[in-house]
Motif scaffolding. Structure first.
Motif, PDB file in Angstrom:
ATOM      1  N   GLU A   1       8.467  -4.967  11.151  1.00  0.00           N
ATOM      2  CA  GLU A   1       9.551  -5.235  10.199  1.00  0.00           C
ATOM      3  C   GLU A   1      10.789  -4.361  10.405  1.00  0.00           C
ATOM      4  OE1 GLU A   1       6.679  -3.824   9.680  1.00  0.00           O
ATOM      5  OE2 GLU A   1       6.681  -2.310   8.105  1.00  0.00           O
ATOM      6  N   VAL A   2      10.677  -3.280  11.192  1.00  0.00           N
ATOM      7  CA  VAL A   2      11.842  -2.390  11.331  1.00  0.00           C
ATOM      8  C   VAL A   2      12.691  -2.814  12.538  1.00  0.00           C
ATOM      9  CG1 VAL A   2      10.578  -0.468  10.290  1.00  0.00           C
ATOM     10  CG2 VAL A   2      10.710  -0.618  12.776  1.00  0.00           C
ATOM     11  N   VAL A   3      13.968  -2.467  12.505  1.00  0.00           N
ATOM     12  CA  VAL A   3      14.861  -2.921  13.584  1.00  0.00           C
ATOM     13  C   VAL A   3      14.486  -2.299  14.924  1.00  0.00           C
ATOM     14  CG1 VAL A   3      16.906  -3.458  12.214  1.00  0.00           C
ATOM     15  CG2 VAL A   3      16.550  -1.131  13.024  1.00  0.00           C
TER      16      VAL A   3
ATOM     17  N   GLY B   1      10.294  -7.802  16.592  1.00  0.00           N
ATOM     18  CA  GLY B   1       9.410  -7.819  15.428  1.00  0.00           C
ATOM     19  C   GLY B   1       9.558  -9.081  14.587  1.00  0.00           C
ATOM     20  N   THR B   2      10.802  -9.534  14.425  1.00  0.00           N
ATOM     21  CA  THR B   2      11.026 -10.738  13.619  1.00  0.00           C
ATOM     22  C   THR B   2      10.357 -11.941  14.277  1.00  0.00           C
ATOM     23  OG1 THR B   2      13.103  -9.807  12.850  1.00  0.00           O
ATOM     24  CG2 THR B   2      12.812 -12.168  12.553  1.00  0.00           C
TER      25      THR B   2
ATOM     26  N   PHE C   1       0.828  -1.207   0.000  1.00  0.00           N
ATOM     27  CA  PHE C   1       0.000   0.000   0.000  1.00  0.00           C
ATOM     28  C   PHE C   1       0.861   1.256   0.000  1.00  0.00           C
ATOM     29  CE2 PHE C   1      -2.760  -3.359   1.347  1.00  0.00           C
ATOM     30  CZ  PHE C   1      -3.958  -3.064   0.714  1.00  0.00           C
ATOM     31  N   GLY C   2       2.134   1.083  -0.371  1.00  0.00           N
ATOM     32  CA  GLY C   2       2.990   2.259  -0.573  1.00  0.00           C
ATOM     33  C   GLY C   2       3.892   2.619   0.595  1.00  0.00           C
ATOM     34  N   SER C   3       4.026   1.729   1.573  1.00  0.00           N
ATOM     35  CA  SER C   3       4.903   2.054   2.706  1.00  0.00           C
ATOM     36  C   SER C   3       6.360   2.011   2.303  1.00  0.00           C
ATOM     37  CB  SER C   3       4.674   1.044   3.829  1.00  0.00           C
ATOM     38  OG  SER C   3       5.745   1.085   4.746  1.00  0.00           O
ATOM     39  N   GLN C   4       7.160   2.864   2.919  1.00  0.00           N
ATOM     40  CA  GLN C   4       8.606   2.809   2.657  1.00  0.00           C
ATOM     41  C   GLN C   4       9.212   1.524   3.229  1.00  0.00           C
ATOM     42  OE1 GLN C   4      10.723   5.769   5.049  1.00  0.00           O
ATOM     43  NE2 GLN C   4       8.903   6.008   6.304  1.00  0.00           N
ATOM     44  N   TYR C   5       8.453   0.812   4.063  1.00  0.00           N
ATOM     45  CA  TYR C   5       9.008  -0.380   4.711  1.00  0.00           C
ATOM     46  C   TYR C   5       8.581  -1.698   4.051  1.00  0.00           C
ATOM     47  CZ  TYR C   5       9.715   2.965   8.549  1.00  0.00           C
ATOM     48  OH  TYR C   5      10.072   4.034   9.298  1.00  0.00           O
ATOM     49  N   THR C   6       7.811  -1.637   2.972  1.00  0.00           N
ATOM     50  CA  THR C   6       7.277  -2.875   2.391  1.00  0.00           C
ATOM     51  C   THR C   6       8.382  -3.890   2.048  1.00  0.00           C
ATOM     52  OG1 THR C   6       5.433  -1.629   1.502  1.00  0.00           O
ATOM     53  CG2 THR C   6       5.754  -3.832   0.624  1.00  0.00           C
ATOM     54  N   GLN C   7       9.464  -3.382   1.431  1.00  0.00           N
ATOM     55  CA  GLN C   7      10.549  -4.305   1.067  1.00  0.00           C
ATOM     56  C   GLN C   7      11.168  -4.952   2.303  1.00  0.00           C
ATOM     57  OE1 GLN C   7      13.614  -3.715  -1.654  1.00  0.00           O
ATOM     58  NE2 GLN C   7      12.475  -2.369  -2.997  1.00  0.00           N
ATOM     59  N   LEU C   8      11.160  -4.201   3.393  1.00  0.00           N
ATOM     60  CA  LEU C   8      11.721  -4.753   4.632  1.00  0.00           C
ATOM     61  C   LEU C   8      10.911  -5.949   5.115  1.00  0.00           C
ATOM     62  CD1 LEU C   8      12.755  -1.925   7.113  1.00  0.00           C
ATOM     63  CD2 LEU C   8      14.157  -3.708   6.066  1.00  0.00           C
ATOM     64  N   ILE C   9       9.589  -5.877   4.951  1.00  0.00           N
ATOM     65  CA  ILE C   9       8.753  -7.016   5.359  1.00  0.00           C
ATOM     66  C   ILE C   9       9.218  -8.240   4.578  1.00  0.00           C
ATOM     67  CG2 ILE C   9       6.407  -7.956   5.535  1.00  0.00           C
ATOM     68  CD1 ILE C   9       5.319  -5.114   5.539  1.00  0.00           C
ATOM     69  N   ALA C  10       9.381  -8.052   3.272  1.00  0.00           N
ATOM     70  CA  ALA C  10       9.791  -9.180   2.424  1.00  0.00           C
ATOM     71  C   ALA C  10      11.146  -9.731   2.860  1.00  0.00           C
ATOM     72  CB  ALA C  10       9.845  -8.742   0.964  1.00  0.00           C
ATOM     73  N   ARG C  11      12.063  -8.839   3.183  1.00  0.00           N
ATOM     74  CA  ARG C  11      13.397  -9.310   3.574  1.00  0.00           C
ATOM     75  C   ARG C  11      13.347 -10.093   4.877  1.00  0.00           C
ATOM     76  NH1 ARG C  11      17.988  -5.323   1.877  1.00  0.00           N
ATOM     77  NH2 ARG C  11      19.044  -7.091   2.749  1.00  0.00           N
ATOM     78  N   ARG C  12      12.558  -9.589   5.828  1.00  0.00           N
ATOM     79  CA  ARG C  12      12.442 -10.310   7.110  1.00  0.00           C
ATOM     80  C   ARG C  12      11.831 -11.696   6.878  1.00  0.00           C
ATOM     81  NH1 ARG C  12      15.402  -7.155   8.521  1.00  0.00           N
ATOM     82  NH2 ARG C  12      15.021  -5.182   9.541  1.00  0.00           N
ATOM     83  N   VAL C  13      10.785 -11.734   6.067  1.00  0.00           N
ATOM     84  CA  VAL C  13      10.090 -13.000   5.827  1.00  0.00           C
ATOM     85  C   VAL C  13      11.029 -13.997   5.161  1.00  0.00           C
ATOM     86  CG1 VAL C  13       8.232 -14.059   4.467  1.00  0.00           C
ATOM     87  CG2 VAL C  13       7.781 -11.985   5.791  1.00  0.00           C
TER      88      VAL C  13
END
Ligand code: XMP
Length: 518
Positions: free
Chosen positions: A174-176, A181-182, A12-24
Motif C-alpha cells: 500500500e505504500v508508494v 503495490g497498487t 491491527f494497528g498499522s500506521q498504513y491501514t488507511q492507505l490500504i483503504a485509499r488504494r483500494v
C-alpha cells in the motif's frame, strides 16, 4: 449504506491501514476498515467479497497479541494478510513465526516465484522493489501454503494457499515505496471477483437514497462553514431533500475577506439552497475581549459557536417549522480515529466542531460523508457541480483568524490580518500554487518592530507568512516558496497594509511546530 460489493480491511494497528483503504478505493472498490477486535459475527455479516488483514506493531508471538477467529479463513472468500496479517495467517493456520535473523526495514527486492493471487499480473522470476518493515517473519509455511515470492534474506516474502485463496505478503503493497503495490492489490481485488465499478456518481446516487430513507418526510438542518466538507454535505442533502433542508451559516466575524459573501453568493444565489445567515460577530468579539491564552480562545469560540448556532436554529425553526435532523460533515478518517484499534490520538489542541450539539438540541445526526476520504469528498463536490474555488479550497480552522492573531483579538487587528491574508492568497494563487499547497496564510504577531518608511521611523506589527505541504494535516513541511514570490508578498503587505512594517517567513515543520500558530 448499501454498496453492492465491498472489501473489508481488518485493522491491527498499522500506521498504513488507511492507505490500504485509499488504494483500494482508488481501484474503484468500496471498502471499510474495522478494528480487529470487533465480534466475529460482525465480520461475517459484513458480507465482504474479500478481506485484507492489515499490518500492526505487535509480534504475533507476544502475549495478548491481537488475533482473529480462525473461522475467518473458512468463509470461502479471498484473504490477503499484509506483514502482521501474513504472520497471523501463518500462526493461526499451523505455520511458524519467529524473530527475523536479519530484520528488514526499508527497500527490498523480491523475486516472484508464482504468477498467482497478488502476483497474477507478474511473471515468474520477475524482480520487484518493495517496502519492508518487520522484525518477525514466517519461518515455516502452514499446511497447504506455497511460497509466492522470496528475498535474499527470507524464503517467504509472500505465500499463498491457492485452493482456499488465502495470501500473505511480508512487505507493504500500500505504500508508494512499493511501486507496483497498487498493481498487486488490483490483482487481489480481481481474484475476489470485484467489478471495480465504484464511482463518485454511484456514491451520490446511493447517498441520496440513504438520506431520503433516513429522513423520511422530516426536515433537516445543515451548518455551513464555507469549508469543503460542509459545502458538499449541504449539496448532497439538498439533492436528497430539496426544500426540506435548511442551511445555517454563522458569521463569527473571524472569517477571511469576502468569505461570507462567497458563501451567500454560491449557496444562496447560485444553488438556491435555503440559507439563513446569522451575524454573530459582535457576540464573538465580546466573548473574546481581552483573552490572550490560545486554549481559552478556542474554548470560548467553540462555546459561543454552539450557543449562536442553537439560537439560529431555534429562530429558523420558529419561522420554517420543526426539524428533526442535523447534518454534520464528519469524514472517514475521524470515524476510523474514533473506533481505531489504537484508540483516539491524544489531543494537542481542542479542535472546534459541533460535537455535542445534536444531543443538546435533541436532533438526530446525519453524516452523509462519514464513509469518505477528503479527496473523495472533493470528487463528490465536483460531481455535484460545486465550483473549483470551493471544492479545492485549502483547509481553514473553525476558530478562524482568531488563532492567527497571537494575543488578544480586536476588530482592528482582525482587519489588519484580513488584508495581509488576502494578499498572501492572491499572490499564491497568481503563482499557480494554490492547489499544490496544503495551506498558505498570514499570522499577526504580538510583536512590534522598528522600521523606516520614507524618512519616517515606524514602530509597527510583525506579520509571519506560513505555507505548508501536508497530506492530512498530521505532519507538514514548510513550502520552499520562490524568493520572488516571497518578495512580492512582503512588499505588497508592508506597502498596502497599514499597521504592518515587517514580514517574516516561518520555516518550521510539523512536528515540532503545528500548522497554525495557536
Ligand atoms: P495544527 O495547527 O494542529 O492544524 O497543526 C492541523 C490542521 O487542522 C486545522 N485546524 C483546525 N481545523 N478546527 C478545525 O476545523 C480547529 O479548531 C482547527 N485547528 C487547526 C489547521 O488549519 C490544519 O489544517
Amino acid at each position: 449504506m448499501s454498496h453492492h460489493e465491498h472489501l473489508l480491511i481488518l485493522d491491527f494497528g498499522s500506521q498504513y491501514t488507511q492507505l490500504i483503504a485509499r488504494r483500494v478505493r482508488a481501484l474503484r472498490v468500496y471498502c471499510e476498515i474495522l478494528p480487529c477486535t470487533v465480534p466475529f459475527e460482525r465480520i461475517r455479516s459484513f458480507g465482504a467479497r474479500g478481506i485484507v488483514l492489515s499490518g500492526g506493531p505487535a509480534s504475533v508471538e507476544a502475549p495478548g497479541a491481537p488475533i482473529v477467529e480462525p473461522e475467518l479463513f473458512s468463509l470461502g472468500i479471498p484473504v490477503l494478510g499484509v506483514c502482521y496479517g501474513q504472520q497471523l495467517i501463518a500462526k493461526l493456520l499451523g505455520g511458524r513465526v519467529a524473530k527475523a535473523t536479519a530484520r528488514e526495514y526499508g527497500p527490498a527486492r523480491i523475486e516472484v516465484l508464482a504468477s498467482v493471487g497478488p502476483f497474477a499480473s507478474f511473471v515468474e522470476g520477475q524482480r520487484l522493489e518493495v517496502w519492508m518493515s518487520h522484525g518477525d517473519r514466517v519461518d515455516e509455511l502452514p499446511p497447504g501454503f506455497v511460497p509466492l515470492a522470496k528475498t535474499a534474506a527470507g524464503p517467504f516474502a509472500a505465500m499463498g494457499d491457492l485452493k482456499r485463496r488465502l495470501y500473505g505478503v511480508q512487505f507493504h503493497p500500500e505504500v508508494v515505496h512499493t511501486p507496483q503495490g497498487t498493481q498487486m492489490l488490483a490483482s487481489f481485488l480481481d481474484e475476489c471477483g470485484f467489478a471495480r465499478d465504484w464511482t463518485m456518481g454511484s456514491f451520490v446516487e446511493s447517498a441520496v437514497a440513504t438520506i431520503r430513507a433516513q429522513v423520511g418526510g422530516e426536515r433537516a438542518i445543515c451548518g455551513l462553514s464555507g469549508g469543503v466538507d460542509s459545502a458538499v454535505a449541504a449539496m448532497l442533502l439538498h439533492r436528497a431533500l430539496g426544500e426540506k433542508l435548511r442551511c445555517v451559516f454563522v458569521d463569527n466575524g473571524l472569517l477571511r475577506r469576502g468569505e461570507r459573501a462567497e458563501v451567500e453568493q454560491t449557496f444562496g444565489h447560485r444553488f438556491h439552497l435555503p440559507l439563513t445567515t446569522v451575524d454573530a460577530s459582535a457576540r464573538f468579539q465580546e466573548a473574546l475581549s481581552g483573552v490572550e491564552d490560545p486554549e481559552q480562545k478556542r474554548k470560548i469560540i467553540g462555546k459561543t459557536f454552539i450557543d449562536a448556532f442553537e439560537e439560529a436554529v431555534q429562530g429558523d425553526q420558529a419561522e420554517h417549522g420543526e426539524a428533526k435532523f442535523l447534518a454534520q460533515g464528519t469524514l472517514y478518517p475521524d470515524v476510523i480515529e474514533s473506533v481505531s484499534f489504537k484508540g483516539p490520538s491524544a489531543t494537542i489542541k481542542s479542535h472546534h466542531n459541533v460535537g455535542g450539539l445534536p444531543e443538546r438540541m435533541r436532533l438526530e445526526l446525519i453524516e452523509p460523508l462519514r464513509e469518505l476520504f477528503k479527496d473523495e469528498v472533493r470528487a463528490v463536490g465536483r460531481e455535484l457541480g460545486l465550483p473549483e474555488s470551493i471544492v479545492s479550497r485549502q483547509p481553514f480552522p473553525g476558530p478562524g483568524l482568531a488563532v492567527r492573531i497571537l494575543g488578544a483579538v480586536t476588530p482592528e487587528r482582525l482587519e489588519v490580518l484580513r488584508g495581509a491574508d488576502a494578499i498572501v492568497r492572491e499572490e499564491v494563487d497568481r503563482a499557480g500554487l494554490m492547489e499544490s499547497i496544503w495551506q498558505a496564510f498570514a499570522v499577526l504577531l504580538p510583536v512590534k518592530s522598528v522600521g523606516v518608511m520614507g524618512d519616517e521611523r515606524t514602530y509597527d506589527n510583525v506579520c509571519a507568512i506560513r505555507a505548508v505541504h501536508s497530506t492530512d494535516g498530521m505532519t507538514a513541511d514548510w513550502v520552499r516558496l520562490p524568493y520572488e514570490l516571497l518578495a512580492t508578498i512582503s512588499s505588497r503587505i508592508v506597502n498596502e497594509i497599514s499597521g504592518i512594517n515587517r514580514v517574516v517567513y516561518d520555516v518550521t515543520s510539523k512536528p515540532p511546530g503545528t500548522i497554525e500558530w495557536e
